[in-house]
Design a protein around this motif. Structure first.
Motif, short mmCIF file in Angstrom:
data_model
loop_
_atom_site.label_atom_id
_atom_site.label_comp_id
_atom_site.label_asym_id
_atom_site.label_seq_id
_atom_site.Cartn_x
_atom_site.Cartn_y
_atom_site.Cartn_z
N GLU A 253 -2.20 4.88 -4.80
CA GLU A 253 -1.30 5.40 -4.02
C GLU A 253 -1.01 6.18 -2.79
O GLU A 253 -2.94 7.03 -2.40
N LEU A 254 -0.66 7.21 -2.31
CA LEU A 254 -0.06 7.62 -1.19
C LEU A 254 -0.26 8.80 -1.42
O LEU A 254 0.84 8.86 -1.81
N GLU B 190 -5.24 7.97 0.75
CA GLU B 190 -5.22 6.72 -0.87
C GLU B 190 -5.98 7.47 -2.06
O GLU B 190 -7.35 7.98 -1.86
N ARG C 273 0.43 -1.03 -0.18
CA ARG C 273 0.15 -0.36 -0.03
C ARG C 273 1.28 1.09 0.12
O ARG C 273 0.48 2.37 -0.24
#
Length: 737
Positions: A373-374, A369, A132
């Protein structure tokens, strides 16, 4: 080729920025003799900018890495590809096995979007990692555009494109297309296109804290205080839907949320926002009336709007303004492309993800997110903060986040403490110097090229494939080959033994490469070689036979069929964006006057036509002329601090201090200063001698990783508070004797 052979001419698309300019490259005796604009290219029509000439130097650059490097206690050593790939896969796998899959993070830089192979194969490697902790340049650039597109139109890449070639009124906020060559508006020779608006009796209006190159040729330039663009847009909407009636035209039947928008903009009058924005109420009203009365109008905003505390609101409000004025999906307004390789509505296996929002949050700060993507602003803290899920290893692909993400100094500290890092990159730069392995791909001229992303963002529908000019050397590897090899090794390690199915898949994809996948996408696309039109339809073979490219026509109205929402309707008032208006109101209360001058200035970035983020400063030809890494400052602000043109000054923010020369100019709004993005090449341990000789200071040694758009996590670069003081004179040497 022998020395006596006739020169060869190749036609190609420049892949160094978004403009997709066509090139005519002449080879003599196997070496590049000239690079010119391709007058027969139907899109760029012979135009090219200075960056195109850098393609030769990037190919021939002696500082470009040709073989994998491994970092040792005594320095860098070359290793074979097998050793580099095997050890990289083994160490990534070991870290995930011991600490969990999220212990391996990734960062993808901007050049990936200009690379056919990486667009095809990088997503597969990231899916194999199953982490993640994925980051990219998206969240320091255009994420607000994609979020607004996802929430309103159902797909993160359903980004409306200004129909610049047919509009009669173009309102530009936080964008400088003369320096960027467009940007989410792929438009070669944008100067001629903007002048075309004026020549047909239209107007170009720019709202920006700096009188940019684009503002200099516009009909009107209006200064606006950094970070207040959402207020100005709400005031324009107030005029459009409260003082006038909304006019959606054909979109009225497929649009939800108009009443909610009207209710929320009612209180944002031009008079209420003027003290915060610095834009007089009468000016806002004039712009709104001219926009509404134009034969066709379009509002366009870019990185200056996206990278601020209310970037997502800005991009949403731009879309809303185009809708309620009747200028969405209309010639001369904001329209949608129909690309030949359709990454939005094409075959699911070849299309890009629709996106997603808030499905998980970052471990330390709880940032949301988006599209898997973060936010990059969270990278350093995710490496430095102990606990389960801490990032202990990092894969970077064509990225230099030390110079391109906020608080680069803190990120450097984090990179230095990683257990393992690997970079797929052609240079030993400010970021890759922290890696344990650097895996260098071939040069841009040694690979085939097709702009999957930028054909989907272009002001006209075209298609063009560029074959490689040169064959890679015996030790050369394409980016996609490196990505695919790592993916296969990781899958094998995870299963504990070689899998026949995985091996066959790896071998098949190795044979296909990106070109076979490109051909499949073209054939299955909207102009493809289907059974009924096999001879006429588009395919890779047809593009190869058309070296200048193929014109597929102007943008056309396409709603509702192009919409990707479940109901094929426009969501004009998505709840997350409506809710964020409360934060905007709280940040700019009506009863609060503009804060008293406390000596702070607001820092904004800028770019130059010869720059491309951080990665082209090792090209001598692009760095000619006066130094560009200067702090632009209004004469009043300079005089108040005892600064004159050319003096050295220290610029200090919450996170750091840099020293730069001052350039005094009235092109800056009082209270605002500007430093270009992408410099800061004085760090030790790189192999970029040209860049080091023109080091400059990093804008991101001043920007604050804690300053983000709270809704989506995009870095809020624009409007960083700084103090500017005259630099102390260097101590003179003690006289001898």
């Amino acid at each position: 080729m022998s020395a006596s052979a006739s020169p060869q001419v190749h036609y190609r698309t420049c892949n160094l920025c978004e403009a997709m300019c066509g090139l005519r490259i002449e080879l003599d005796a196997g070496r590049i003799a000239s690079i010119r604009g391709d007058a027969s290219d139907p899109f760029s029509r012979g135009h090219l900018c200075p960056k195109a000439l850098a393609l030769q130097y990037l190919h021939e650059d002696p500082d470009r890495l040709r073989t994998p490097l491994r970092r040792t206690a005594t320095g860098w050593e070359p290793v074979s590809w097998d050793v580099a790939l095997e050890e990289t896969a083994r160490r990534l796998h070991a870290i995930q096995r011991e600490h969990g899959r999220d212990a391996v993070g990734s960062y993808l830089g901007n050049p990936n979007v200009h690379n056919l192979g990486n667009m095809m194969f990088a997503p597969e490697l990231l899916r194999t990692l199953r982490s993640r902790n994925r980051f990219s340049a998206t969240s320091v650039d255009q994420l607000p555009h994609q979020l607004a597109a996802f929430l309103m139109f159902g797909h993160q890449l359903m980004v409306p494109i200004p129909d610049i070639d047919h509009t009669h009124y173009m309102l530009v906020l936080g964008a400088n297309p003369l320096a960027s060559n467009g940007s989410l508006m792929t438009a070669p020779d944008v100067r001629t296109r903007l002048r075309g608006i004026q020549q047909r009796g239209g107007k170009v209006v720019v709202m920006d804290p700096r009188r940019t190159e684009t503002a200099a040729i516009a009909d009107t330039h209006v200064f606006i205080r950094p970070g207040t663009d959402a207020l100005a847009l709400l005031a324009l909407l107030h005029v459009a839907v409260v003082e006038h009636a909304p006019r959606l035209g054909p979109l009225d039947a497929i649009t939800d949320g108009l009443e909610a928008v009207c209710a929320h903009v009612r209180d944002f009058t031009p008079e209420k926002v003027a003290p915060h924005t610095g834009v007089p109420a009468k000016t806002l009203r004039r712009i709104a009336r001219d926009f509404l009365s134009a034969r066709a109008a379009v509002c366009y905003g870019r990185v200056g709007l996206s990278t601020q505390a209310f970037g997502a609101l800005c991009q949403w409000l731009i879309n809303v303004l185009n809708v309620v004025s009747g200028n969405l999906d209309r010639q001369g307004g904001a329209m949608f492309t129909l690309p030949a390789f359709d990454i939005i509505g094409g075959p699911r296996a070849l299309a890009m993800s629709r996106g997603g929002f808030g499905r998980w949050k970052s471990r330390v700060r709880g940032l949301p997110e988006f599209a898997g993507e973060l936010p990059a602003a969270a990278m350093a803290e995710e490496m430095l903060t102990p606990g389960t899920g801490r990032v202990r290893a990092l894969l970077t692909v064509a990225g230099n986040p030390v110079l391109s993400t906020p608080n680069g100094a803190r990120l450097e500290q984090a990179l230095a403490g990683l257990d393992f890092m690997v970079s797929i990159d052609p240079y030993l730069n400010e970021t890759t110097r922290h890696a344990h392995f650097i895996l260098p791909p071939v040069s841009p001229l040694e690979r085939g090229h097709y702009d999957i992303a930028f054909h989907a963002l272009a002001v006209r529908n075209t298609a063009k494939y560029s074959p490689p000019l040169f064959e890679p050397g015996p030790d050369g590897r394409h980016d996609w080959q490196v990505l695919l090899a790592l993916q296969h090794r990781l899958e094998t390690l995870r299963k504990g033994r070689p899998s026949l199915r995985a091996t066959l898949k790896y071998q098949a994809l190795s044979r296909m490469g990106p070109e076979r996948l490109l051909d499949l996408g073209l054939r299955l696309g909207p102009y493809g070689a289907r059974k009924a039109q096999a001879k006429q339809g588009l395919s890779l073979a047809k593009l190869r036979a058309s070296p200048h490219g193929i014109d597929l026509g102007p943008l056309q109205p396409c709603l509702p069929r192009r919409l990707q929402t479940k109901e094929h309707r426009i969501h004009l008032a998505p709840e997350p964006l409506l809710a964020d208006l409360r934060r905007l109101r709280e940040s700019f209360p009506e009863t609060t006057a503009r804060p008293a001058d406390n000596g702070e200035l607001l820092l904004i970035g800028r770019r130059h036509l010869r720059d491309n983020n951080s990665w082209m400063h090792n090209v001598p030809g692009l760095l000619k002329g006066k130094p560009r890494c200067t702090l632009l400052m209004h004469p009043e602000d300079a005089a108040r601090r005892g600064l004159n043109d050319g003096m050295e000054a220290t610029v200090t923010s919450r996170v750091g201090t840099v020293t730069v020369p001052i350039q005094v100019t009235e092109e800056m709004m009082p209270g605002v200063v500007s430093l270009p993005h992408g410099y800061g090449h004085a760090r030790e341990g790189t192999r970029l001698p040209v860049a080091t000789a023109h080091a400059g200071a990093s804008h991101n040694d001043l920007t604050d990783e804690q300053a983000v758009d709270a809704l989506c996590g995009t870095a809020a670069f624009s409007g960083t508070p700084v103090r500017v003081l005259r630099a102390a004179a260097p101590e003179s040497a003690t006289p001898a004797g």
